[in-house]
Design a protein around this motif. Sequence first.
Motif, PDB file in Angstrom:
ATOM      1  N   TRP A   1      -7.368   7.861  -1.931  1.00 57.32           N
ATOM      2  CA  TRP A   1      -6.975   6.453  -1.763  1.00 57.32           C
ATOM      3  C   TRP A   1      -7.589   5.979  -0.452  1.00 57.32           C
ATOM      4  CZ3 TRP A   1      -4.741   3.360  -5.277  1.00 57.32           C
ATOM      5  CH2 TRP A   1      -4.119   3.966  -6.377  1.00 57.32           C
TER       6      TRP A   1
ATOM      7  N   LYS B   1       0.835  -1.210   0.000  1.00 62.10           N
ATOM      8  CA  LYS B   1       0.000   0.000   0.000  1.00 62.10           C
ATOM      9  C   LYS B   1       0.866   1.255   0.000  1.00 62.10           C
ATOM     10  CE  LYS B   1      -0.489   0.856   4.929  1.00 62.10           C
ATOM     11  NZ  LYS B   1      -1.354   0.954   6.114  1.00 62.10           N
TER      12      LYS B   1
ATOM     13  N   TYR C   1       1.797   6.988  -6.675  1.00 57.25           N
ATOM     14  CA  TYR C   1       0.767   7.934  -7.091  1.00 57.25           C
ATOM     15  C   TYR C   1       1.151   9.366  -6.731  1.00 57.25           C
ATOM     16  CZ  TYR C   1      -3.610  10.008  -8.373  1.00 57.25           C
ATOM     17  OH  TYR C   1      -4.560  10.790  -8.988  1.00 57.25           O
TER      18      TYR C   1
ATOM     19  N   PHE D   1      -9.402   3.520  -5.254  1.00 56.55           N
ATOM     20  CA  PHE D   1      -9.063   4.876  -5.691  1.00 56.55           C
ATOM     21  C   PHE D   1     -10.291   5.549  -6.271  1.00 56.55           C
ATOM     22  CE2 PHE D   1      -8.029   7.951  -8.974  1.00 56.55           C
ATOM     23  CZ  PHE D   1      -7.190   8.808  -8.279  1.00 56.55           C
TER      24      PHE D   1
ATOM     25  N   LEU E   1       0.969   4.190  -2.842  1.00 56.44           N
ATOM     26  CA  LEU E   1       0.796   5.595  -2.484  1.00 56.44           C
ATOM     27  C   LEU E   1       1.985   6.420  -2.966  1.00 56.44           C
ATOM     28  CD1 LEU E   1      -0.840   7.793  -0.997  1.00 56.44           C
ATOM     29  CD2 LEU E   1       0.506   7.248   1.050  1.00 56.44           C
TER      30      LEU E   1
ATOM     31  N   ALA F   1      -3.791   6.017 -11.671  1.00 52.93           N
ATOM     32  CA  ALA F   1      -4.135   5.047 -10.631  1.00 52.93           C
ATOM     33  C   ALA F   1      -4.261   3.638 -11.200  1.00 52.93           C
ATOM     34  CB  ALA F   1      -5.435   5.459  -9.943  1.00 52.93           C
TER      35      ALA F   1
ATOM     36  N   PHE G   1      -5.427  10.385   1.826  1.00 55.86           N
ATOM     37  CA  PHE G   1      -5.164   8.974   2.105  1.00 55.86           C
ATOM     38  C   PHE G   1      -5.956   8.566   3.345  1.00 55.86           C
ATOM     39  CE2 PHE G   1      -1.896   5.636   3.540  1.00 55.86           C
ATOM     40  CZ  PHE G   1      -2.502   4.632   2.788  1.00 55.86           C
TER      41      PHE G   1
END
Length: 271
Positions: free
Chosen positions: A150, A13, A20, A247, A17, A264, A125
């Motif tokens: 996210w 994860k 992105y 997303f 992140l 994404a 996030f």
Amino acid sequence: MGQKFGGAWTLIKLEILNKYLSFYTTALKRQSFKLCYIDAFAGSGEIHIRGRGKIPGSAIRALDYEFDKYIFIENDPKYADLLWQRIQDHPAGNKATIYLGDCNDHLSQICSFPWLKNNWRGVIFLDPYSLQVKWQSLEVISKTRIFDVWYLFPFMALNRLLRRDKDISDSHRTIIDTVLGTDDWEKGIYSLSPQLSFFGEEYEKNNLEMVKKYILQQLKNVFHGVSPNAMTLRAVQTNTPLYLLCFATSNPSPKAIGLALNGANYILTHT
């Protein structure tokens, strides 16, 4: 000192992140927008992973990307203090603000600032360890029209409340209603069993893919763009599905939706 939580899925994860945030800040670098990053479960800034040791958390990692403002929300005063100490050592630490308290309380006020009018864009996030995020918070975020989101949806925590026989207590139903934003979720999560019963109609819980499809549809009811490639993060040893990394974007502009989803989708399918 840091949070003793996570596993291989934590690394995945964080990698997604990171990718992105790199994509996002690079894509908007030559635009006139001011950029904001919000971490709604910011933690202490450090995570202890068995077999890996200490690694930087999402909040500290985000400081490496060129945002004009960082907002970190943390409910635990001890973790908030540790995070504050850690961001002081980072060159971008002076652009960060830490808010103590429940993320839903803070996110409920997010529309009080004229983000769109003041030319802001941003990324949020949502990384709960359980069922802390209220659907109402997602609805409020969507109204800003400027944030990409996210959301690490807590599938295992939800699944624990979803009994196979659909005999769910009122208290658990209230929790599920709050997390999914509706009291009509049974239609998407349960199906009539094909087996005959002496006791009338019987229902069975749908498989993971069907529940995943339902969750994504709920997100589509709120956000202008939602990736169909939400990633299932599993426990390594048991292969148990823990989370769905989803997303979505609140920006209604077709150009912005296309850009966000292209980035994404590529990251989700190439990580």
